[in-house]
Design an enzyme around this catalytic site. Structure first.
Site, PDB file in Angstrom:
ATOM      1  N   HIS A 124     -13.747  26.548 -14.495  1.00 44.78           N
ATOM      2  CA  HIS A 124     -13.625  26.590 -15.958  1.00 44.78           C
ATOM      3  C   HIS A 124     -13.579  28.042 -16.452  1.00 44.78           C
ATOM      4  O   HIS A 124     -12.700  28.423 -17.229  1.00 44.78           O
ATOM      5  CB  HIS A 124     -14.813  25.846 -16.566  1.00 44.78           C
ATOM      6  N   GLU A 125     -14.532  28.846 -15.973  1.00 46.89           N
ATOM      7  CA  GLU A 125     -14.614  30.230 -16.461  1.00 46.89           C
ATOM      8  C   GLU A 125     -13.366  31.024 -16.084  1.00 46.89           C
ATOM      9  O   GLU A 125     -12.892  31.849 -16.861  1.00 46.89           O
ATOM     10  CB  GLU A 125     -15.861  30.924 -15.905  1.00 46.89           C
ATOM     11  N   HIS A 128     -10.747  30.949 -18.591  1.00 50.24           N
ATOM     12  CA  HIS A 128     -10.863  31.978 -19.647  1.00 50.24           C
ATOM     13  C   HIS A 128     -10.350  33.324 -19.127  1.00 50.24           C
ATOM     14  O   HIS A 128      -9.671  34.047 -19.842  1.00 50.24           O
ATOM     15  CB  HIS A 128     -12.321  32.140 -20.077  1.00 50.24           C
ATOM     16  N   HIS A 134     -10.944  27.055 -25.062  1.00 47.65           N
ATOM     17  CA  HIS A 134     -11.460  25.706 -24.838  1.00 47.65           C
ATOM     18  C   HIS A 134     -10.473  24.655 -25.328  1.00 47.65           C
ATOM     19  O   HIS A 134      -9.762  24.866 -26.308  1.00 47.65           O
ATOM     20  CB  HIS A 134     -12.802  25.542 -25.557  1.00 47.65           C
TER      21      HIS A 134
END
Lengths: 565, 98
Positions: A124-125, A128, A134
């Site tokens: 997930h990170e 970014h 998101h």
């Protein structure tokens, strides 16, 4: 999906696990392997590639930290916030920070097991780190709330669309080739070599992959950049022998290494290599030597003449005509001979030399400025000035320790000073707070900054003030600020926050205080800003010189320098 | 009754802080909010409700505009520390509304 806006300019990214902030509870070796798998999720879905390097200069640096860790997003212990990452960019752009207080799991867990999958959070990170925000799609990897991980995880469609919109897909790469801004990195040469016996007279070797990363066209005379030395006779280690059979090459595909195989950064040839000489039997890593006779074993100095012989140490050098190193040198301009050097340097007049650290009131910045008992106190080094209703007190500056004798004897400076609502005087020195009731140190002080709820790692405050706008106390340090609850004696929970709130004053201020006119004044360098508390921005973008207004210095002296903007 | 209202105020404060941290409410307003009266204060209440609704929509729970049980559960869940709406989004939203 949501694309934030920033993206990497190249597709071959590097990453590393921070050398100083590694996970305290996890095996770093296994952690790196999990992180590599998380990056592979994005690599499989896009044209991006990731190479692990052993350097904190990598594009994506992964670190583990607890609580406050030098950015404006402190962690909160176990649970709730797990990690965060920065969007693509230089500096900390792309970096991913994980909360070291979490119970991280490196393997898929049973349903009843406590803990958080590092793989799920890392994947997930890294989204970014690559530029994705998101997503509100439940089940998407970029959904902000933790959803665990399925055993045979594949990147959900929402995230796949997002990453491919930014960087393109693998299919397109196969169809159209690499994107033109592919960044060259040090890659090992091809493991297979074509035959070296060739009858053609061309000087270009057939087995070199040519990078068209320079902005020059594909011209027959243009020799493109090659990222490794090109003469197999001189650099045999880069040119392994031909594999024994095409089915089973003697150089197998590299597997995931124990340690990053990326060479030390100092060994990477750069576009502008350090200046050095290359002798006749050595080839410059990138300069093309085909202009010269090829050095062979029989090459001698006499037959091989480099283009710039005067720069080579084996050739004698001669001074140019009429150069300062020539004994016959004559200057082109008349030399004044009337001024003789003084026999002894002039002595400074007595009683006027200030101590070395005594500041010049009209040409200095300030460590702290505070309104105490309705008088202005200005602090610099171990001295302070004082300005009352009748103007500046004579015989100042004096040592701060003459006013507050219980400060350390060897005090060199103070960091921040303010008068509390209960009229006690707070003086911050490094990691300690000294609280004075008038001139007497309050029992129990000095206190450490961490006792006020400030982070343990905080070395000092920049400034402190009671904001006239709401009567609350604020502390400032670097790029962040805190609101301090005087009743509880600790900073409030949802701080620190970014200094951007105080628009126009930037980071790393010197001081701030509220003057008698009820306005807030921020100081930085040799200038100050008046702050508009209602509009929450400075009243004038350009600083005004502090010395002229606050120290009563003549403007022509105080305003000589261009104020900070 | 006083205890209940104090608890509710505490919850409201922590929810506000959550909304600010994750980009649903503009940060920094508490510095001024306690000074505001009348219409301006009402406007802040509206913003708060809108923020709650946006959070509920983003989190995929029923959109009520109230701090209900589902919202409290959502707030307690483990999550990424990045805001769901970046600062520019909030600014943009405000401009559009006006």
């Amino acid at each position: 999906f949501a694309v934030q806006g920033e993206k990497w300019k190249y597709t071959n990214l590097t990453w590393s696990l921070s050398s100083s902030r590694r996970p305290s509870q996890l095996d770093p070796h296994v952690t790196r392997s999990v992180l590599a798998r998380a990056l592979d999720v994005w690599q499989q879905a896009s044209r991006l590639t990731f190479t692990e390097v052993n350097s904190d200069d990598a594009d994506i640096v992964v670190s583990f930290a607890k609580r406050y860790h030098d950015d404006a997003y402190p962690f909160d212990g176990r649970g709730s916030i797990l990690a965060h990452a920065f969007f693509p960019g230089s500096g900390r752009g792309g970096d991913a920070h994980f909360d070291d207080d979490e119970l991280w799991l490196l393997q898929p867990k049973n349903d009843d097991e406590e803990g958080t999958s590092l793989f799920a959070v890392a994947a997930h990170e890294f989204g970014h780190s690559l530029g994705l925000s998101h997503s509100s799609v439940k089940g998407a990897l970029m959904f902000p709330w933790y959803q665990g991980i399925q055993p045979n995880f594949v990147l959900p469609e929402d995230d796949r669309n997002g990453i491919q919109q930014m960087y393109g897909s693998k299919e397109n790469e196969r169809k159209w080739g690499k994107i033109p801004y592919y960044r060259p990195i040090e890659t090992p040469p091809p493991t297979t070599t074509t035959t070296t016996t060739t009858t053609t007279t061309t000087t270009r070797r057939p087995y070199i992959h040519h990078h068209h990363n320079t902005h020059q066209g594909h011209h027959p005379n243009h020799r493109p950049y090659t990222p490794y030395p090109r003469n197999p006779n001189l650099y045999p280690k880069y040119y392994p022998e031909k594999p024994s059979s095409p089915e089973r090459p003697s150089y197998p595909r590299p597997t995931y290494p124990d340690r990053p195989s990326y060479p030390d950064r100092t060994n990477i040839p750069t576009y502008y290599p350090e200046r050095r000489h290359y002798n006749a039997t050595e080839e410059h890593p990138r300069r093309n030597h085909n202009h010269y006779p090829r050095p062979t074993e029989t090459t001698t100095q006499a037959t091989y003449r480099p283009r710039y012989p005067q720069n080579r140490p084996e050739y004698p050098t001669y001074p140019r005509a009429n150069s300062p190193t020539d004994p016959r040198y004559k200057p082109h301009y008349p030399v004044k001979t009337t001024a003789r050097p003084r026999a002894t340097p002039p002595r400074a007049p007595p009683h006027t030399t200030p101590p070395p650290d005594k500041p010049d009131a009209c040409n200095t910045n300030f460590d702290a400025v505070a309104l105490i008992r309705n008088e202005l106190f200005i602090f610099k080094n171990r001295y302070h000035w004082r300005r009352g209703a009748a103007g500046h007190y004579p015989d100042y500056p004096i040592e701060i320790t003459r006013m507050w004798t219980e400060l350390p004897r060897n005090l060199t400076h103070v960091d921040a000073v303010y008068e509390r609502p209960d009229r006690k005087i707070a003086i911050f020195v490094g990691k300690e707070l000294y609280l004075f009731d008038s001139q007497n140190l309050v029992p129990g002080y000095p206190k450490r900054l961490r006792d006020l709820g400030l982070p343990e790692s905080l070395e000092k405050l920049d400034a402190a003030m009671v904001w006239g706008h709401n009567g609350k106390t604020y502390f400032y340090s670097g790029s962040v600020y805190w609101k301090f609850d005087e009743d509880v004696g600790r900073v409030e929970l949802d701080y620190p926050r970014d200094m951007a709130m105080w628009k126009g004053v930037g980071y790393n201020i010197d001081s701030v205080f509220q003057w008698k006119d009820g306005k807030t004044y921020f100081f930085k360098g040799r200038g100050y800003w008046k702050f508009n508390d209602l509009r929450m921005r400075v009243e004038h973008e350009r600083q005004l010189p502090s010395a002229a207004f606050w120290m009563g210095c003549p403007t022509e002296r105080a305003g000589r320098r261009e104020p900070f903007r | 009754a006083r205890s209940r209202s104090a608890r509710s105020a505490y919850h409201s404060k922590s929810v506000r802080s959550y909304l600010e941290n994750f980009g649903y409410l503009k940060k920094g307003q508490p510095e001024m909010a306690n000074l505001l009266l009348g219409d301006v204060a009402q406007s802040y209440e509206d913003d708060f409700r809108i923020a709650i609704k946006t959070l509920q929509e983003f989190g995929g729970i029923p959109v009520t505009g109230e701090i209900d049980e589902a919202t409290r559960e959502l707030i307690k869940k483990k999550r990424c520390g990045r805001p769901d709406r970046e600062e520019g989004d909030i600014e943009g939203g405000r401009r559009k509304k006006r």
